[in-house]
Design an enzyme around this catalytic site. Structure first.
Site, PDB file in Angstrom:
ATOM      1  N   LEU A  21      27.694 -10.923   2.181  1.00  0.00           N
ATOM      2  CA  LEU A  21      28.362 -11.742   1.156  1.00  0.00           C
ATOM      3  C   LEU A  21      27.383 -12.740   0.531  1.00  0.00           C
ATOM      4  O   LEU A  21      27.736 -13.452  -0.407  1.00  0.00           O
ATOM      5  CB  LEU A  21      29.532 -12.516   1.781  1.00  0.00           C
ATOM      6  N   LYS A  71      15.274 -11.996  12.505  1.00  0.00           N
ATOM      7  CA  LYS A  71      15.203 -13.462  12.575  1.00  0.00           C
ATOM      8  C   LYS A  71      14.085 -13.966  13.494  1.00  0.00           C
ATOM      9  O   LYS A  71      13.568 -15.057  13.310  1.00  0.00           O
ATOM     10  CB  LYS A  71      16.542 -14.028  13.038  1.00  0.00           C
ATOM     11  N   ASP A 107      21.801 -21.618  10.882  1.00  0.00           N
ATOM     12  CA  ASP A 107      22.983 -21.077  11.578  1.00  0.00           C
ATOM     13  C   ASP A 107      23.621 -22.141  12.474  1.00  0.00           C
ATOM     14  O   ASP A 107      24.840 -22.309  12.483  1.00  0.00           O
ATOM     15  CB  ASP A 107      22.594 -19.873  12.451  1.00  0.00           C
ATOM     16  N   ASN A 155      28.807 -12.435  29.301  1.00  0.00           N
ATOM     17  CA  ASN A 155      28.344 -11.270  28.534  1.00  0.00           C
ATOM     18  C   ASN A 155      28.558  -9.978  29.306  1.00  0.00           C
ATOM     19  O   ASN A 155      28.590  -9.983  30.534  1.00  0.00           O
ATOM     20  CB  ASN A 155      26.846 -11.430  28.216  1.00  0.00           C
TER      21      ASN A 155
END
Ligand code: ATR
Length: 283
Positions: A21, A71, A107, A155
């Site tokens: 987006l 990243k 972020d 996790n």
């Protein structure tokens, strides 16, 4: 939009980038602020990432966002890394400052801002993060920088939960634990529960990372996913009357923080929200 020989180029590098987006968000802001700029997506193959970053400099591209899986990979090719990006170990925004490539991370700040905007207290809270990938790491660092009481990393692959736990223990004083997803059933006192896994993301919309019995224990529920805008995880939050958020606020805030790095000013967040709503990305 008039594109001419003076139009400045911005963009996103990642792989894949097709569903992003970011072009819609930034091109709307450029138009609104009458900036002669354009934002496009660059789908870069892993073997070309070094050339792509050097290409920013060579072609005079003014700034890029960086997404999965690059990243971390872009870091060695940049001339400067901000302290926050160093702590997180990831860059999502590059500014071409007169040929000097600067790496930042928006972020973590975008995530914290989105919580504050929704009136969620962070200080002293007990936080559970589902997932141990790049998104989970940015969030764990963000919480550590904002004085939470404790962070639990849960996790599917416990070894990865342990690695993130170790990372946080080494860099911060925050109380940190790790666990499997199932063991969360024995946890009480979950103030904020965040889904930082990809479970529930389109097209696998009927999955949740943890059982409903775990979800109902939390006081605030956050899903980083924004497609679909209401995951099954968030539908359970609603079922139990728990305040909740999807990932769109964070997306808009991290985009605004990138915009601020490039132009030194905010974009109009309300305008962006309205555009996303019109396109049915927001309820
Ligand atoms: P990102 O950078 O967006 O965080 P990532 O590094 O690939 O992406 O991390 C994805 C996360 O989603 C991981 O925590 C992954 O768990 P594993 O470490 O066990 O792979 C989690 N995840 C993905 N699919 C999952 C599934 N079906 N069930 C549980 N967790 C899942």
């Amino acid at each position: 939009m008039n594109i001419d020989s003076k139009t400045k180029i911005y963009g996103l590098i990642g792989h894949p980038v097709g569903h992003s987006l970011s072009p819609l968000i930034h091109n709307t802001a450029f138009l609104d602020q009458k900036l002669n700029c354009i934002y496009d997506c660059f789908d870069v193959l892993p073997e070309n990432i070094k050339d792509a970053v050097f290409g920013i400099k060579a072609l005079g591209i003014m700034g890029v966002n960086v997404t999965v899986p690059y990243k971390e990979m872009v870091i060695p090719y940049l001339d400067f890394i901000s302290d926050e990006a160093k702590l997180i170990g990831a860059v999502n925004t590059i500014k071409n400052n007169d040929g000097r490539l600067e790496g930042y991370n928006t972020d973590a700040s975008g995530f914290i801002e989105s919580l504050l905007e929704q009136g969620v207290e962070i200080r002293g809270k007990n936080v559970v993060i589902l997932g141990a990938g790049g998104a989970a790491r940015a969030i764990a660092v963000a919480f550590s920088l904002n004085d939470v009481n404790s962070i639990t990393i849960a996790n599917r692959t416990e070894g990865k939960a342990y690695n993130l736990y170790k990372y946080i223990k080494e860099k911060f004083r925050t109380e940190c634990k790790y666990t499997s997803l199932d063991e969360l059933i024995d946890f009480d006192n979950i103030d904020i529960l965040i889904n930082a896994t990809s479970v529930g993301m389109f097209p696998n919309v009927n999955a949740t990372p943890v059982d409903e019995k775990i979800i109902r224990k939390a006081k605030f529920i956050y899903d980083l996913i924004y497609n679909p805008k209401e995951t099954l995880f968030l539908r359970y939050a609603k079922k139990y009357g728990i305040k909740n958020s999807n990932g769109l606020n964070m997306l808009i805030n991290q985009a605004n923080n990138s915009f601020k790095i490039w132009f030194g000013k905010n974009f109009n967040k309300n305008l962006i929200v309205n555009v996303l709503r019109k396109k049915e990305f927001i309820k």
